[in-house]
Design an enzyme around this catalytic site. Structure first.
Site, PDB file in Angstrom:
ATOM      1  CG  ASP A  68     -42.707  25.242  72.171  1.00 32.48           C
ATOM      2  OD1 ASP A  68     -43.442  24.258  72.090  1.00 32.48           O
ATOM      3  OD2 ASP A  68     -41.603  25.332  71.618  1.00 32.48           O
ATOM      4  CB  THR A 101     -40.247  20.270  73.679  1.00 32.30           C
ATOM      5  OG1 THR A 101     -41.308  21.177  73.899  1.00 32.30           O
ATOM      6  CG2 THR A 101     -40.026  20.126  72.191  1.00 32.30           C
ATOM      7  CB  THR A 102     -42.870  20.578  78.293  1.00 29.39           C
ATOM      8  OG1 THR A 102     -43.004  21.693  77.424  1.00 29.39           O
ATOM      9  CG2 THR A 102     -42.712  21.066  79.708  1.00 29.39           C
ATOM     10  CG  ASP A 411     -45.282  23.017  68.392  1.00 27.06           C
ATOM     11  OD1 ASP A 411     -44.241  23.168  67.722  1.00 27.06           O
ATOM     12  OD2 ASP A 411     -45.364  23.273  69.601  1.00 27.06           O
TER      13      ASP A 411
HETATM   14  P1  ADP Z   1     -45.255  19.277  75.612  1.00 28.15           P
HETATM   15  O1  ADP Z   1     -44.231  20.344  75.374  1.00 28.15           O
HETATM   16  O2  ADP Z   1     -44.648  18.085  76.252  1.00 28.15           O
HETATM   17  O3  ADP Z   1     -46.057  18.963  74.427  1.00 28.15           O
HETATM   18  P2  ADP Z   1     -47.657  20.425  76.669  1.00 28.15           P
HETATM   19  O4  ADP Z   1     -47.730  21.589  77.585  1.00 28.15           O
HETATM   20  O5  ADP Z   1     -48.066  20.608  75.269  1.00 28.15           O
HETATM   21  O6  ADP Z   1     -46.183  19.875  76.740  1.00 28.15           O
HETATM   22  O7  ADP Z   1     -48.525  19.270  77.347  1.00 28.15           O
HETATM   23  C1  ADP Z   1     -48.673  18.044  76.746  1.00 28.15           C
HETATM   24  C2  ADP Z   1     -49.374  17.060  77.652  1.00 28.15           C
HETATM   25  O8  ADP Z   1     -50.695  17.485  77.973  1.00 28.15           O
HETATM   26  C3  ADP Z   1     -49.500  15.731  76.949  1.00 28.15           C
HETATM   27  O9  ADP Z   1     -49.152  14.707  77.844  1.00 28.15           O
HETATM   28  C4  ADP Z   1     -50.970  15.682  76.581  1.00 28.15           C
HETATM   29  O10 ADP Z   1     -51.450  14.360  76.487  1.00 28.15           O
HETATM   30  C5  ADP Z   1     -51.591  16.408  77.744  1.00 28.15           C
HETATM   31  N1  ADP Z   1     -52.943  16.898  77.424  1.00 28.15           N
HETATM   32  C6  ADP Z   1     -53.335  17.562  76.324  1.00 28.15           C
HETATM   33  N2  ADP Z   1     -54.648  17.851  76.347  1.00 28.15           N
HETATM   34  C7  ADP Z   1     -55.122  17.357  77.508  1.00 28.15           C
HETATM   35  C8  ADP Z   1     -56.414  17.327  78.132  1.00 28.15           C
HETATM   36  N3  ADP Z   1     -57.484  17.888  77.568  1.00 28.15           N
HETATM   37  N4  ADP Z   1     -56.515  16.721  79.326  1.00 28.15           N
HETATM   38  C9  ADP Z   1     -55.435  16.161  79.917  1.00 28.15           C
HETATM   39  N5  ADP Z   1     -54.205  16.168  79.392  1.00 28.15           N
HETATM   40  C10 ADP Z   1     -54.025  16.748  78.199  1.00 28.15           C
END
Ligand code: ADP
Ligand code: MG
Length: 557
Positions: A68, A101-102, A411
């Site tokens: 996270d 957040t990332t 989250d």
């Molecule tokens: P954050 O802290 O920004 O939420 P995450 O590591 O949770 O970072 O990554 C979020 C990103 O991953 C988002 O842009 C989301 O749309 C993308 N994402 C989630 N699931 C998938 C998937 N199955 N395939 C491609 N991208 C995905």
């Protein structure tokens, strides 16, 4: 030494105290930009479904494993002021949207990275800032216009679910927010957490306002067992054991008494000395004490209490008599436990046992002691007003896993709570960023002067999100972005939903329809990321003078 000088003939005048440091112009800018970019670099590898985890070890050797962004940045010590500004982006994002957040930090880093190239080419930072502002406004309008998924499209994908479109959409948003968490565990884990989050929010949502108060959700973490054993329960779970082994382990339709002061004969406030001169007197004294204890237990009996919670301790002998009467009791309860039991069962908190009346007692369907994971806990179930007594029990084999499950659940439940009426949903997987970037490039041609360069740079920065997701999944970022751009250039309704396809590595299909895959997220998550990343990048760009005061030491005598 203070370097800030005012011209006064040949004699410089120092207007700042000794030890003040000042950096100006390009070196101030590049210092700030580099620091901000370093923060983004620190979390970049965790972005997306295939992002890696980080292990953080503090000075005491405590270990925290997380994926996270906000948690990572909260835990690491950062001194640089510009770096702190970027960390604030993740804090705002977490506070407002629980997720993304990332993404927000990576975007801020990308915007600053692009600006570095422009500054190299002698584009003035204020021009870049102006261009970024224009581009971000355009971005928001595209996000709310083109990118927002229409009800029709949502219905087509999620309408078939037996629980209805809204529920199915909520579960899928929750699953997207669980991205990158528990990657190596079975799919059931994510489904389980997403399902609990979706159900909890559905129960807690106020019918008339659509608001969700997440404070009403009790969360209990129990290590031992697996994440899949986590569950939602209509009732309250107290991390407590019954106070005496002879007490019953379960009571149907308990009458609940909440007593805030200690249950014992001697009041601790008065320090009395008793002079005993003969064995008779001793016996009399003990008899009296026993009678007083029996009186206490009789008070419970008279009121009809069968389950007693006490905020302080309960005398051993009193426990013994209570057990004999079939009363179940727990001692040393926390104030918060009292509050939630009082709220959900209707019990009134009384100060002492003598004050207890029948009307003070609360009601429930069942109270029982039960082993959850490694711990023994007491469950109060069968409570009528469900939205006042909802508990999530999160499980995981070790405490580190349960902690990460809790962060993930926070989250997920937060993201689902954002999805009230008319708040909008967009497709994930970087698809929105590609769509917005394409639209911004078209818009750039209408922007005059050097600001156009900044607008174009903004579009490039947006594409860093899909490329990072791709890179972290082991895909070639250049190939992916080319395929995504091509997909988005087709003018049909579907093309805007194309994002990074991380699931078919080796097949060469790099872009796929995210909506169809159920990769959806609340519009607000992307909106907030765009807003705070732009604001912060602009703020950092506009700084051309950094004055650092010397830290005040202890006053000199
Ligand atoms: P954050 O802290 O920004 O939420 P995450 O590591 O949770 O970072 O990554 C979020 C990103 O991953 C988002 O842009 C989301 O749309 C993308 N994402 C989630 N699931 C998938 C998937 N199955 N395939 C491609 N991208 C995905
Ligand atoms: Mg996330």
């Amino acid at each position: 030494m203070g370097q800030f000088m005012l011209p006064n003939g040949n004699q410089p005048i120092f207007i700042m105290p000794d030890g003040t440091q000042q950096t100006k112009g390009k070196s101030a800018q590049s210092g700030n930009i580099r620091a901000a970019k370093a923060v983004a670099e620190a979390v970049k590898s965790t972005l997306g479904p295939k992002g890696m985890d980080k292990m953080l070890v503090n000075g005491l050797g405590d270990v925290l494993i997380t994926n996270d962004g906000a948690t990572i940045l909260r835990e690491i010590n950062v001194e640089h002021p510009a770096a702190k500004m970027v960390i604030a982006v993740s804090e705002t994002q977490e506070a407002e949207c629980y997720d993304g957040t990332t993404s927000a930090v990576v975007l801020a880093g990308a915007l600053l990275g692009e600006s570095e190239d422009l500054i190299e080419k002698n584009v003035h930072p204020t021009v870049i800032a102006a261009g970024y502002r224009m581009a971000s406004q355009h971005a928001l309008s595209v996000l709310k216009g083109v990118c927002q998924i229409s009800d029709e499209d949502l219905g087509a994908v999620f309408g078939g679910d037996e629980h209805g479109t809204e529920y199915s959409l909520a579960i899928n948003c929750a699953k997207t927010s669980l991205t990158g968490k528990f990657t190596d565990s079975s799919v059931f884990v994510k489904d389980r957490i997403a399902d609990i989050a979706g159900k909890a929010v559905a129960i807690l949502r106020e019918e008339d306002t659509g608001e969700v108060n997440l404070d009403d959700l009790n969360i209990i973490c129990a290590s031992g067992g697996s994440v899949e054993d986590s569950y939602l329960m209509d009732g309250i779970v107290l991390e407590k054991e019954k106070a005496h082994i002879g007490m019953p382990t379960s009571i149907d339709n308990p009458k609940i008494a909440l007593v805030s002061s200690a249950i014992q004969v001697r009041t601790t406030e008065v320090d009395a000395r008793i002079n005993i001169t003969s064995p008779d007197q001793m016996q009399k004294f003990l008899d009296q004490e026993e009678k007083a204890l029996k009186d206490i237990v009789n008070s419970f009996k008279k009121a009809g209490a069968t389950f007693v919670m006490c905020q302080k301790e309960i005398d051993d002998l009193a426990l013994h008599y209570m057990a004999r009467e079939g009363i179940m009791a727990i001692a040393q309860c926390r104030k918060s436990q009292f509050a939630s039991v009082s709220k959900s069962t209707g019990a009134t908190i009384v100060d002492s046992v003598d004050d207890l009346l029948k009307t003070d007692l609360g009601n429930a369907g069942l109270v029982r002691e039960r082993k959850i994971g490694e711990n023994i806990m007491v469950e109060i179930g069968g409570i009528e007003d469900l939205n006042k007594a909802l508990t999530v029990v999160l499980r995981g084999s070790t405490s580190h896993i349960v902690e990460e499950v809790e962060r993930a659940f926070d989250d997920a439940v937060g993201v689902v709570s954002l999805m009230g009426s008319n708040s909008g949903v967009v497709a994930g997987g970087g698809s929105t960023y590609v769509e917005i970037a394409a639209s911004i490039r078209e818009f750039a041609s209408t922007v005059k002067g050097r600001r156009q360069l900044a607008v174009m740079a903004f579009a490039d920065a947006l594409e860093v999100l899909p490329t990072t997701i791709a890179e972290n999944a082991g895909l070639d970022p250049v190939d992916v972005i080319m395929e995504l751009r091509a997909a988005h250039s087709i003018s049909d309704n579907e093309s805007k939903y194309y994002g990074v396809n991380i699931d078919d590595e080796g097949t060469g299909v790099l872009a796929s329809n995210m909506l169809e895959k159920g990769v959806v997220e609340p519009l607000k998550v992307v909106e907030q990321a765009l807003l705070s990343a732009t604001e912060t990048a602009v703020m950092i760009l506009r700084i051309d003078d950094v004055i650092q005061m010397k830290q005040n030491g202890p006053p000199q005598m």
